[in-house]
Motif scaffolding. Structure first.
Motif, PDB file in Angstrom:
ATOM      1  N   SER A 282    -102.825-101.950  54.380  1.00 32.27           N
ATOM      2  CA  SER A 282    -104.054-101.028  54.348  1.00 32.27           C
ATOM      3  C   SER A 282    -104.811-100.924  55.440  1.00 32.27           C
ATOM      4  O   SER A 282    -104.243-101.561  56.709  1.00 32.27           O
ATOM      5  CB  SER A 282    -104.995-101.415  53.066  1.00 32.27           C
ATOM      6  N   LYS A 283    -105.911-100.379  55.606  1.00 28.52           N
ATOM      7  CA  LYS A 283    -106.801-100.619  56.819  1.00 28.52           C
ATOM      8  C   LYS A 283    -107.077-101.824  57.040  1.00 28.52           C
ATOM      9  O   LYS A 283    -107.394-102.481  58.255  1.00 28.52           O
ATOM     10  CB  LYS A 283    -107.897 -99.564  56.573  1.00 28.52           C
ATOM     11  N   GLU A 284    -107.155-102.788  55.781  1.00 28.91           N
ATOM     12  CA  GLU A 284    -107.540-104.044  55.891  1.00 28.91           C
ATOM     13  C   GLU A 284    -106.471-105.244  56.201  1.00 28.91           C
ATOM     14  O   GLU A 284    -106.480-106.085  56.730  1.00 28.91           O
ATOM     15  CB  GLU A 284    -108.178-104.602  54.936  1.00 28.91           C
ATOM     16  N   LEU A 285    -105.054-104.545  56.111  1.00 34.60           N
ATOM     17  CA  LEU A 285    -103.759-105.429  56.470  1.00 34.60           C
ATOM     18  C   LEU A 285    -102.793-104.514  57.153  1.00 34.60           C
ATOM     19  O   LEU A 285    -102.174-103.565  56.685  1.00 34.60           O
ATOM     20  CB  LEU A 285    -103.474-105.922  55.182  1.00 34.60           C
ATOM     21  N   ALA A 286    -102.623-104.651  58.333  1.00 35.78           N
ATOM     22  CA  ALA A 286    -101.672-104.149  59.386  1.00 35.78           C
ATOM     23  C   ALA A 286    -100.404-104.982  59.563  1.00 35.78           C
ATOM     24  O   ALA A 286    -100.350-106.297  59.762  1.00 35.78           O
ATOM     25  CB  ALA A 286    -102.134-103.790  60.811  1.00 35.78           C
ATOM     26  N   LEU A 287     -99.110-104.325  59.309  1.00 32.91           N
ATOM     27  CA  LEU A 287     -98.022-104.988  59.512  1.00 32.91           C
ATOM     28  C   LEU A 287     -97.225-104.537  60.768  1.00 32.91           C
ATOM     29  O   LEU A 287     -96.992-103.483  60.859  1.00 32.91           O
ATOM     30  CB  LEU A 287     -96.988-104.983  58.157  1.00 32.91           C
ATOM     31  N   TYR A 288     -96.750-105.199  61.684  1.00 30.88           N
ATOM     32  CA  TYR A 288     -96.001-104.609  62.945  1.00 30.88           C
ATOM     33  C   TYR A 288     -94.576-105.217  62.810  1.00 30.88           C
ATOM     34  O   TYR A 288     -94.768-106.747  62.907  1.00 30.88           O
ATOM     35  CB  TYR A 288     -96.680-105.053  64.116  1.00 30.88           C
ATOM     36  N   SER A 289     -93.751-104.420  62.980  1.00 36.10           N
ATOM     37  CA  SER A 289     -92.288-105.190  63.251  1.00 36.10           C
ATOM     38  C   SER A 289     -91.839-105.026  64.796  1.00 36.10           C
ATOM     39  O   SER A 289     -92.392-104.259  65.512  1.00 36.10           O
ATOM     40  CB  SER A 289     -91.121-104.268  62.238  1.00 36.10           C
ATOM     41  N   ALA A 290     -90.860-105.596  65.256  1.00 36.14           N
ATOM     42  CA  ALA A 290     -90.391-105.468  66.607  1.00 36.14           C
ATOM     43  C   ALA A 290     -90.459-104.030  66.992  1.00 36.14           C
ATOM     44  O   ALA A 290     -90.726-103.532  68.173  1.00 36.14           O
ATOM     45  CB  ALA A 290     -88.935-106.168  66.498  1.00 36.14           C
ATOM     46  N   SER A 291     -89.794-103.176  66.296  1.00 37.10           N
ATOM     47  CA  SER A 291     -89.651-101.922  66.484  1.00 37.10           C
ATOM     48  C   SER A 291     -91.177-101.017  67.201  1.00 37.10           C
ATOM     49  O   SER A 291     -91.236-100.054  68.033  1.00 37.10           O
ATOM     50  CB  SER A 291     -88.988-100.846  65.464  1.00 37.10           C
ATOM     51  N   ASP A 292     -91.899-101.683  66.447  1.00 35.85           N
ATOM     52  CA  ASP A 292     -93.358-101.040  66.702  1.00 35.85           C
ATOM     53  C   ASP A 292     -93.863-101.287  68.392  1.00 35.85           C
ATOM     54  O   ASP A 292     -94.878-100.667  68.578  1.00 35.85           O
ATOM     55  CB  ASP A 292     -94.530-101.838  65.915  1.00 35.85           C
ATOM     56  N   PHE A 293     -93.350-101.950  68.831  1.00 27.54           N
ATOM     57  CA  PHE A 293     -93.554-102.413  70.290  1.00 27.54           C
ATOM     58  C   PHE A 293     -93.049-101.332  71.368  1.00 27.54           C
ATOM     59  O   PHE A 293     -93.596-101.433  72.348  1.00 27.54           O
ATOM     60  CB  PHE A 293     -93.037-103.779  70.841  1.00 27.54           C
ATOM     61  N   ASP A 294     -92.515-100.364  70.920  1.00 24.72           N
ATOM     62  CA  ASP A 294     -92.153 -99.466  71.789  1.00 24.72           C
ATOM     63  C   ASP A 294     -93.212 -98.466  72.150  1.00 24.72           C
ATOM     64  O   ASP A 294     -93.324 -97.701  73.128  1.00 24.72           O
ATOM     65  CB  ASP A 294     -91.160 -98.333  71.316  1.00 24.72           C
ATOM     66  N   ALA A 295     -94.680 -98.589  71.467  1.00 23.11           N
ATOM     67  CA  ALA A 295     -95.641 -98.096  71.872  1.00 23.11           C
ATOM     68  C   ALA A 295     -96.280 -98.613  73.219  1.00 23.11           C
ATOM     69  O   ALA A 295     -96.794 -97.746  73.825  1.00 23.11           O
ATOM     70  CB  ALA A 295     -96.851 -98.492  70.873  1.00 23.11           C
ATOM     71  N   LEU A 296     -95.798 -99.511  73.508  1.00 24.05           N
ATOM     72  CA  LEU A 296     -96.214-100.265  74.875  1.00 24.05           C
ATOM     73  C   LEU A 296     -95.600 -99.808  76.153  1.00 24.05           C
ATOM     74  O   LEU A 296     -95.965 -99.793  77.161  1.00 24.05           O
ATOM     75  CB  LEU A 296     -95.873-101.694  74.780  1.00 24.05           C
TER      76      LEU A 296
END
Length: 310
Positions: A282-296
């Motif tokens: 939710s807006k209060e709980l964010a979950l990031y996996s390795a694949s999300d680092f492509d944003a960098l």
């Protein structure tokens, strides 16, 4: 932190790894050297080919960077494997405040390390006439130290303790050590990159304070505060296990002890999350996996590559 981000992007555009897990694993070893790395090859093969087989040449460069001074090298070793706190690193390296401080100043001036300042308030009694408990009074607020290039930390974490064997062409003990502790070693780089990614996602806010938080009893991987008084807390798990809801409860307990109410809790995980935790996103709980680092890396270009020092 921007320097690490630049190195991360530079590594990506030089080598184009197949996915972000490979990017992070290989960057944690080779970040900062500016080499072309064939990330389709196993990391152990590359370490032997590029580092162990070139040990003498690389050791000479490390000697130049440290002036060959024992105090500088001992402090780098202590910072690589310890809890990064300055006073405990001095103790581990067998240094006092004078020669340890001198070595730390040199390493800062050389650009090998940077200070991460503690955000813990110095202990004081609410009653000015009352003495603090002994264990509180003796506790010293200690700043921490971060390496500015992953490769230098890798060298002092893994290579230095096996230097004698490596010189003799014996690599077995080194690789056993690396296999056992690779995830633990990579965790710090993952934590640093996770802070960058978290702050990237809240970049429309003005960040007042960001970094890890620690005091005598509590440690939180990331605590970011913005000008609108939003608070973001996060934990990072570079392990082969998924993150489950019990980790959420642990972090919530830490927040309660610190008397903070986070605007958002975030988790960064190499292996993903349990279904139960995923259902709570939710807006209060964010979950990031390795694949999300492509944003960098997708927001930059190959033309922005930087030159590294080795």
């Amino acid at each position: 932190m921007p320097k690490l981000l630049n190195q991360f992007r530079s590594f990506y555009f030089r080598n184009y790894p197949d996915d972000m897990e490979i990017q992070i694993d290989y960057f944690a070893v080779f970040g900062g050297v500016g080499w072309d790395i064939d990330t389709s090859k196993p990391i152990a093969f590359l370490i032997e080919e590029l580092i162990l087989q070139n040990f003498n040449t690389l050791e000479e460069k490390i000697e130049q960077l440290t002036l060959g001074e024992s105090e500088n090298k001992r402090l780098l070793r202590a910072l690589a494997v310890g809890d990064r706190r300055i006073f405990s690193a001095f103790n581990r390296a067998g240094l006092n405040n004078a020669n340890g401080g001198s070595a730390l100043n040199y390493l800062q001036e050389k650009g090998l390390v940077q200070i991460e300042y503690s955000r813990e308030e110095p202990a004081k009694s609410l009653n000015s006439n009352k003495k603090l408990k002994r264990e509180i009074a003796r506790h010293r607020v200690s700043h921490k130290v971060l390496f500015t290039q992953p490769f230098v930390r890798f060298w002092f974490y893994f290579i230095v303790p096996h230097a004698k064997e490596i010189r003799e062409g014996k690599f077995d003990d080194f690789f056993k050590d690396f296999e056992t502790r690779q995830n633990s070693y990579t965790s710090l780089v993952f934590e640093e990159l996770s802070e960058i990614l978290l702050n990237y996602h809240i970049r429309d806010s003005q960040i007042l304070s960001s970094g890890s938080y620690w005091d005598a009893k509590i440690e939180i991987d990331i605590l970011t505060i913005t000008d609108d008084e939003s608070i973001y807390v996060a934990e990072c798990k570079w392990t082969n296990h998924i993150v489950n809801k019990s980790e959420l409860h642990k972090l919530e307990e830490k927040c309660e002890k610190l008397d903070i109410k986070p605007t958002q809790i975030a988790f960064f995980s190499k292996r993903g999350f349990s279904k139960e935790l995923m259902m709570n996103q939710s807006k209060e709980l964010a979950l990031y996996s390795a694949s999300d680092f492509d944003a960098l890396v997708k927001s930059t270009s190959k033309e922005e590559l930087i030159e590294e020092f080795i």
